[in-house]
Design a protein around this motif. Structure first.
Motif, PDB file in Angstrom:
ATOM      1  N   UNK A 150      -7.684  14.360 -10.678  1.00  0.00           N
ATOM      2  CA  UNK A 150      -7.569  13.780  -9.347  1.00  0.00           C
ATOM      3  C   UNK A 150      -6.126  13.895  -8.878  1.00  0.00           C
ATOM      4  N   UNK A 151      -5.879  13.550  -7.632  1.00  0.00           N
ATOM      5  CA  UNK A 151      -4.543  13.609  -7.046  1.00  0.00           C
ATOM      6  C   UNK A 151      -4.024  12.182  -6.917  1.00  0.00           C
ATOM      7  N   UNK A 152      -2.898  11.911  -7.566  1.00  0.00           N
ATOM      8  CA  UNK A 152      -2.341  10.555  -7.581  1.00  0.00           C
ATOM      9  C   UNK A 152      -1.923  10.142  -6.172  1.00  0.00           C
ATOM     10  N   UNK A 153      -2.379   8.947  -5.754  1.00  0.00           N
ATOM     11  CA  UNK A 153      -2.098   8.446  -4.410  1.00  0.00           C
ATOM     12  C   UNK A 153      -1.117   7.285  -4.418  1.00  0.00           C
ATOM     13  N   UNK A 154      -0.655   6.862  -5.598  1.00  0.00           N
ATOM     14  CA  UNK A 154       0.220   5.700  -5.705  1.00  0.00           C
ATOM     15  C   UNK A 154      -0.588   4.458  -6.033  1.00  0.00           C
ATOM     16  N   UNK A 155       0.099   3.420  -6.500  1.00  0.00           N
ATOM     17  CA  UNK A 155      -0.529   2.126  -6.818  1.00  0.00           C
ATOM     18  C   UNK A 155      -1.693   2.250  -7.787  1.00  0.00           C
ATOM     19  N   UNK A 156      -1.608   3.206  -8.727  1.00  0.00           N
ATOM     20  CA  UNK A 156      -2.652   3.357  -9.738  1.00  0.00           C
ATOM     21  C   UNK A 156      -3.961   3.914  -9.213  1.00  0.00           C
ATOM     22  N   UNK A 157      -3.937   4.614  -8.078  1.00  0.00           N
ATOM     23  CA  UNK A 157      -5.163   5.136  -7.482  1.00  0.00           C
ATOM     24  C   UNK A 157      -5.093   6.650  -7.316  1.00  0.00           C
ATOM     25  N   UNK A 158      -6.270   7.273  -7.242  1.00  0.00           N
ATOM     26  CA  UNK A 158      -6.359   8.722  -7.067  1.00  0.00           C
ATOM     27  C   UNK A 158      -7.381   9.070  -5.996  1.00  0.00           C
ATOM     28  N   UNK A 159      -7.170  10.231  -5.376  1.00  0.00           N
ATOM     29  CA  UNK A 159      -8.204  10.869  -4.564  1.00  0.00           C
ATOM     30  C   UNK A 159      -8.921  11.829  -5.492  1.00  0.00           C
ATOM     31  N   UNK A 160     -10.253  11.766  -5.507  1.00  0.00           N
ATOM     32  CA  UNK A 160     -11.005  12.675  -6.379  1.00  0.00           C
ATOM     33  C   UNK A 160     -12.449  12.784  -5.929  1.00  0.00           C
ATOM     34  N   UNK A 161     -13.095  13.804  -6.482  1.00  0.00           N
ATOM     35  CA  UNK A 161     -14.535  13.996  -6.324  1.00  0.00           C
ATOM     36  C   UNK A 161     -15.126  13.568  -7.668  1.00  0.00           C
ATOM     37  N   UNK A 162     -15.705  12.355  -7.747  1.00  0.00           N
ATOM     38  CA  UNK A 162     -16.007  11.767  -9.052  1.00  0.00           C
ATOM     39  C   UNK A 162     -17.155  12.377  -9.856  1.00  0.00           C
ATOM     40  N   UNK A 163     -18.345  12.522  -9.282  1.00  0.00           N
ATOM     41  CA  UNK A 163     -19.504  12.956 -10.069  1.00  0.00           C
ATOM     42  C   UNK A 163     -20.674  13.217  -9.134  1.00  0.00           C
ATOM     43  N   UNK A 164     -21.737  13.787  -9.674  1.00  0.00           N
ATOM     44  CA  UNK A 164     -22.954  14.053  -8.878  1.00  0.00           C
ATOM     45  C   UNK A 164     -23.442  12.768  -8.227  1.00  0.00           C
ATOM     46  N   UNK A 165     -23.851  12.871  -6.977  1.00  0.00           N
ATOM     47  CA  UNK A 165     -24.348  11.721  -6.238  1.00  0.00           C
ATOM     48  C   UNK A 165     -23.250  10.917  -5.564  1.00  0.00           C
ATOM     49  N   UNK A 166     -21.985  11.240  -5.837  1.00  0.00           N
ATOM     50  CA  UNK A 166     -20.858  10.515  -5.235  1.00  0.00           C
ATOM     51  C   UNK A 166     -20.185  11.393  -4.186  1.00  0.00           C
ATOM     52  N   UNK A 167     -19.216  10.819  -3.526  1.00  0.00           N
ATOM     53  CA  UNK A 167     -18.463  11.523  -2.486  1.00  0.00           C
ATOM     54  C   UNK A 167     -16.969  11.408  -2.773  1.00  0.00           C
ATOM     55  N   UNK A 168     -16.193  12.295  -2.189  1.00  0.00           N
ATOM     56  CA  UNK A 168     -14.732  12.242  -2.349  1.00  0.00           C
ATOM     57  C   UNK A 168     -14.258  10.875  -1.891  1.00  0.00           C
ATOM     58  N   UNK A 169     -13.425  10.252  -2.726  1.00  0.00           N
ATOM     59  CA  UNK A 169     -12.976   8.897  -2.406  1.00  0.00           C
ATOM     60  C   UNK A 169     -11.657   8.568  -3.102  1.00  0.00           C
ATOM     61  N   UNK A 170     -11.063   7.493  -2.638  1.00  0.00           N
ATOM     62  CA  UNK A 170      -9.866   6.911  -3.236  1.00  0.00           C
ATOM     63  C   UNK A 170     -10.340   5.854  -4.213  1.00  0.00           C
TER      64      UNK A 170
END
Length: 184
Positions: A150-170
């Motif tokens: 994933x791409x680090x967004x700061x504050x311990x969070x990432x932007x990523x495409x997690x898994x089947x059935x999910x959507x790109x999210x923070x």
């Protein structure tokens, strides 16, 4: 003419109480969190000046300014894909898997990355957690095998495409089994 302005300006006269190390603004204490923001703004100003001045005046800072600009842009590109569906093997522009989102985001900035999370880890400059910055890559691993990125967004969070059935999210990083990398 000074090549680089100082990173921290002294507190104005009559600012914080005598003996206090709290920065002040117009005679009022500004607090540690706001003081750190001012420090970051000062650092950003120096990096921006380095980018504008070019390598001739500030050779060391120019590379830092370019990296800061790249990381901010890659975050905006990934965030713009919020809600795009996860599809295994997809690399954009409307569907992504984890490494596909990273590869697509960096490609939009003219940076070529390999296709898989493991290959992206192998290409990245590895950095310590304490050195991570927004725009760096976060590699999830089990033993020596990287299985997610994933791409680090700061504050311990990432932007990523997690898994089947999910959507790109923070999302908050959910494990300590991560390594960090930077694309130079």
């Amino acid at each position: 003419m000074s090549a680089t302005p100082p990173m921290h300006a002294p507190a104005p006269q009559g600012g914080a109480e005598e003996g206090s190390h709290t920065p002040s603004h117009q005679g009022r204490p500004i607090g540690a969190q706001r003081g750190r923001l001012i420090d970051r703004v000062g650092a950003t100003a120096v990096l921006t000046a380095a980018a504008v001045a070019g390598a001739g005046l500030t050779p060391g800072l120019t590379a830092q300014a370019e990296a800061a600009t790249l990381s901010g842009k890659v975050l905006r590109i990934a965030a713009a894909k919020k809600g795009a569906p996860y599809v295994y093997g997809a690399a954009g522009p409307s569907r992504f898997d984890c490494s596909g989102l990273v590869m697509w985001s960096y490609r939009k900035l003219g940076r070529k990355l390999p296709r898989t999370a493991q290959a992206q880890y192998n290409k990245a400059n590895h950095i310590a957690k304490s050195s991570r910055e927004p725009g760096d890559l976060v590699f999830f691993h089990q033993g020596t095998r990287v299985y997610h990125v994933g791409i680090y967004a700061g504050s311990g969070r990432i932007w990523h495409a997690p898994h089947s059935g999910a959507r790109v999210r923070l999302e908050k990083i959910w494990t300590k089994n991560v390594w960090y990398g930077r694309i130079g």
